[in-house]
Design a protein around this motif. Structure first.
Motif: not given
Length: 118
Positions: A32-34, A51-54, A101-102
């Motif tokens: 999840h992007t938070m 903030i993305t998962s990365g 992701i879907t």
């Protein structure tokens, strides 16, 4: 049921600092992007930071250099460190999660009030 629970809001003088926290449950935090959004009285909800998962971050121009978003995957928690607060930062701050992701599910917390006095 997914839960996003914010904490850390309050009343602070201009120039002060606050740290918001958002604890997520029942989501796979790592995909999840938070984000943090805010809504001031009479205004539309606006992006503050994501903030993305990365670990890639994005900030609204109005908070760049003053706010920092971070995440802790061991605690399923996202933070917003807010420094040099201004009266115009006064708003209800909402935590958001977007699945990367879907299916691209989208969830919101209940919000926490931040009030900055001049």
């Amino acid at each position: 049921q997914v839960q996003l629970v914010e904490s850390g809001g309050g009343l602070v003088q201009a120039g002060g600092s606050l740290r918001l926290s958002c604890a997520a449950s029942r989501i796979i935090f790592s995909i999840h992007t938070m984000g943090w959004y805010r809504q001031a009285p009479g205004k539309q909800r606006e992006l503050v930071a994501t903030i993305t998962s990365g670990g890639n971050t994005n900030y609204a121009d109005s908070v760049k250099g003053r706010f920092t978003i971070s995440r802790d995957g061991t605690k399923n928690t996202v933070y917003l460190q807010m420094n040099s607060l201004k009266p115009e930062d006064t708003a209800v701050y909402y935590c958001n999660s977007k699945r990367e992701i879907t299916p691209r599910d989208d969830y919101w917390g209940q919000g926490t009030q931040v009030t900055v006095s001049s």
